[in-house]
Scaffold this motif. Structure first.
Motif, short mmCIF file in Angstrom:
data_model
loop_
_atom_site.label_atom_id
_atom_site.label_comp_id
_atom_site.label_asym_id
_atom_site.label_seq_id
_atom_site.Cartn_x
_atom_site.Cartn_y
_atom_site.Cartn_z
N PRO A 157 0.84 -1.20 0.00
CA PRO A 157 0.00 0.00 0.00
C PRO A 157 0.87 1.25 0.00
O PRO A 157 2.10 1.17 -0.11
CB PRO A 157 -0.77 -0.14 1.31
N HIS A 160 0.58 5.85 3.90
CA HIS A 160 1.40 6.36 5.01
C HIS A 160 2.72 6.95 4.52
O HIS A 160 3.47 7.52 5.32
CB HIS A 160 1.69 5.26 6.04
N TYR A 226 -2.86 4.30 15.67
CA TYR A 226 -1.85 4.51 14.63
C TYR A 226 -2.47 5.26 13.45
O TYR A 226 -3.65 5.02 13.13
CB TYR A 226 -1.35 3.14 14.16
N ASP A 285 -9.85 -2.26 6.44
CA ASP A 285 -9.57 -2.59 7.84
C ASP A 285 -10.57 -1.90 8.78
O ASP A 285 -10.40 -1.94 9.99
CB ASP A 285 -8.13 -2.28 8.23
N ILE A 292 -6.31 -5.98 13.51
CA ILE A 292 -5.50 -4.91 14.11
C ILE A 292 -6.31 -3.61 14.24
O ILE A 292 -5.75 -2.57 14.58
CB ILE A 292 -4.22 -4.63 13.30
N TYR A 324 -6.84 -6.56 6.90
CA TYR A 324 -6.01 -7.68 7.37
C TYR A 324 -6.82 -8.90 7.78
O TYR A 324 -6.24 -9.91 8.17
CB TYR A 324 -5.12 -7.18 8.52
N1 LIG Z 1 -0.42 -0.75 17.86
C1 LIG Z 1 -0.39 -0.10 16.55
C2 LIG Z 1 0.26 -1.00 15.52
C3 LIG Z 1 0.11 -0.38 14.14
N2 LIG Z 1 0.69 -1.27 13.16
C4 LIG Z 1 0.89 -0.66 11.84
C5 LIG Z 1 -0.44 -0.45 11.13
C6 LIG Z 1 -0.19 -0.11 9.67
C7 LIG Z 1 -1.49 0.09 8.91
C8 LIG Z 1 -1.24 0.14 7.41
C9 LIG Z 1 -2.50 0.52 6.60
O1 LIG Z 1 -3.54 -0.42 6.83
O2 LIG Z 1 -2.99 1.80 6.95
C10 LIG Z 1 -2.14 0.51 5.11
F1 LIG Z 1 -3.22 0.87 4.40
F2 LIG Z 1 -1.16 1.37 4.86
F3 LIG Z 1 -1.75 -0.70 4.74
#
Ligand SMILES: NCCCNCCCCCC(O)(O)C(F)(F)F
Ligand SMILES: [Zn+2]
Length: 343
Positions: A157, A160, A226, A285, A292, A324
């Motif tokens: 992706p 970010h 996050y 998500d 997550i 996820y």
């Molecule tokens: N305790 C917090 C843990 C956070 N872990 C990282 C989460 C990343 C999310 C990535 C995303 O889903 O935003 C993307 F779209 F970019 F893939």
């Protein structure tokens, strides 16, 4: 609806991430894209096309040159130091330290160009990054050529990734590069609607001082979730960008009733901006079973999202971001696409 997809995403595999004090297999895994591709075939959404190779000219207008030049070298520099596993940062130029001199050690240069430890590299990562970039631009070219909506099945992706930082599984900001490419092709105004559960901090940062690309973000409140350090409601843009950035931070447990109110307001603001084209950063998500995340959308909500975006009546590029719950990611992501088509 056409889809653009590259099997080269699969080279970005086997990487580990730091999760609650342990190095574990990264959540952003190849099966995510494969489940979505499989669902597209099952429902017969439309043809799945391979990307054309694009140069980095448009990427170079939203990402810093030093940053872009670093990405293809990370793994080789890591391996040249005799290291295996996953190339990860180990030091960051935080407040009080120098932020101007890129160090030479790869684990420090990696930190210089990162905001977190979530953008690791393995041998095939750069090839996956470039294929994801090409996927987004190939889909953008189809929209620019007259397709009403095209799905860019991007992996890794991108939302970010900022002008000179990676993180959160993101390296090149596919949606931002596509928006820039569409501007380079003559689109006067572009809106980016980011509906991933996590705030698209990179996309916001890239366009924050620009009035030609509107950025709208629906996401979990960064005070508790996050990416934490950007995404509050008072961030409205600066300079020429004042008034063209809108954040809709929402609490843990948000379900359709509240989430759809934010979507409605965002769509009204988007329509008022009268863009020539919409780029959707599609993360699923927001799903109640996402491992997550802490929103509570259900599978039946995703087609409603697609229908609402279709009702904008604008050429639309849909770029895959996060999600996820791998078993359901295909049904939910493709649900948005079929909802769009059925509108
Ligand atoms: N305790 C917090 C843990 C956070 N872990 C990282 C989460 C990343 C999310 C990535 C995303 O889903 O935003 C993307 F779209 F970019 F893939
Ligand atoms: Zn996300």
């Amino acid at each position: 609806m056409k889809t653009v997809f590259s099997p080269k995403h699969a080279g970005h595999a086997g990487n580990l991430e730091l999760l609650a004090g342990e190095m574990l297999p990264a959540f952003e895994m190849p099966s995510r894209a494969e489940f979505i591709r499989g669902r597209i075939e099952t429902v017969g959404l439309g043809p799945i096309l391979a990307p054309e190779p694009f140069d980095l000219a448009s990427a170079g207008k939203v990402h810093d040159a030093g940053y872009l030049n670093f990405l293809p070298t990370v793994w080789d520099r890591w391996a040249a130091e005799g290291r295996g596993g996953t190339a990860l940062p180990f030091a960051w130029p935080t407040r009080g330290l120098r932020g101007d001199v890129p160090p030479q050690a790869v684990e420090a240069l990696h930190g210089y160009y990162s905001f977190d430890g979530g953008a690791g590299f393995v041998a095939g990562t750069w090839e996956a990054i470039k294929s994801s970039h090409d996927t987004a631009l190939t889909a953008a070219a189809l929209v620019n050529g007259g397709e009403r909506a095209v799905f860019a099945l991007c992996r890794p992706p991108g939302h970010h990734a900022g002008s000179s930082f990676m993180g959160g599984y993101c390296y090149v900001n596919n949606a931002a590069v596509a928006a820039q490419w569409l501007r380079d092709q003559g689109a006067g105004r572009v809106s980016i609607l980011d509906i991933d559960y996590h705030h698209g901090n990179g996309t916001q940062q890239i366009f924050y001082r620009r009035g030609d690309v509107q950025v709208l973000n629906l996401h979990a409140d960064p005070m508790v979730e996050y990416p934490f350090f950007l995404g509050h409601a008072d961030e409205r843009g600066e300079g020429e960008g004042e008034g063209f950035n809108h954040n809709y931070p929402m609490p843990f447990g948000t379900a359709w009733e509240r989430w759809s109110e934010a979507l409605e307001d965002a769509c009204a603001r988007l329509a008022a901006f009268t863009p020539d084209v919409v780029v959707v950063s599609l993360g699923v998500d927001t799903f109640e079973k996402d491992p997550i995340s802490k929103f509570r959308l259900v599978t039946e909500d995703f087609p409603k999202i697609g229908r609402r975006i279709a009702a904008l009546g604008l050429p639309t590029l849909i770029v895959m971001e996060g999600g996820y719950a791998v078993e359901e990611i295909g049904v939910n992501a493709v649900g948005v696409l079929t909802g769009f088509e059925d509108a």
